[in-house]
Write a protein that holds these residues in place. Sequence first.
Motif: not given
Length: 284
Positions: A168-172, A194-201, A267-274
């Motif tokens: 979230l801190d890296r979010l522009d 906000t939520l989509p960009n925080s998925i990696p965290g 991890m496959r689910l996260i990759a699909r979301l990304n």
Amino acid sequence: MTRRERNWLLLAPAAAWFFIMLILPLSFVFVFSFGERGDAGGYVAAFTLEQYANLPARFAAFKNTLILAPLGTAAAMLIAYPLAYQLAVRTDPKWRLILLVLVIVPFWTSILIRSYAWIYILGGQGIPRLLESIGIDDVRLIYTPFAVLIGIVYGYLPLMVFPIYVALDRLDKRLLEASADLGARPMTTFFRITLPNSIPGIATGCMLVFILLMGEFLIPALLGGGKVFFVGNALVDLFLQSRNWAFGSAVAMTLIVVMLVTVTLYMRLIARLNTQRDSDVSLM
């Protein structure tokens, strides 16, 4: 020296460490899982599937682990996300460092001491005593799955907060301002930006907490009181008390396989979301 040789040379120390500290011990555990227990305990060389056939004897430990570990991870994420969001987006930078330090203060104390504190809080002289004073009797919290869930969420919450905070801190922040200028409601901005960009965290925090919880044994032992067993407790019992190394190795290998399957699917689910997030951004 060619570039390929230089790359192999740079990778050699990490590869040697990985082999010695992970692959080699796991290979011994794998071999032990097909052996038998000696008359005085330990391991006797053999090749049998008897240990794997006995896995249902530890069904309760696997069930508790596979229920409470995901629940604990999800609960920690639901608590950590608003906290991380408040720290990264809403908090004045001059207070941010102080608040981050407060998040990790519990790590300055042993988990053993913190667990004993929860034994008192959830025990007869803690919350049940307080509830009894207002007319709510016969409330039992300690030595229950709920007590274990409270303990693991409390113990692992900082590990969930920091990856989400970093994401979230890296979010522009200009994206949030642009969304507001275009008339988007706060909830729309949150779910679309906000939520989509925080998925990696979120993915990193959930992975850290879940993997550690799958092998947890101290919190269930103290707050579960011998009634809520995790696989970690079963392994301690098999290796250190009953000295059934063969069966313990079979239980450990089964746990590793379960974790590998679960983490791979996750991890496959996260990759699909990304991928979906990137496609949404490109369409915008």
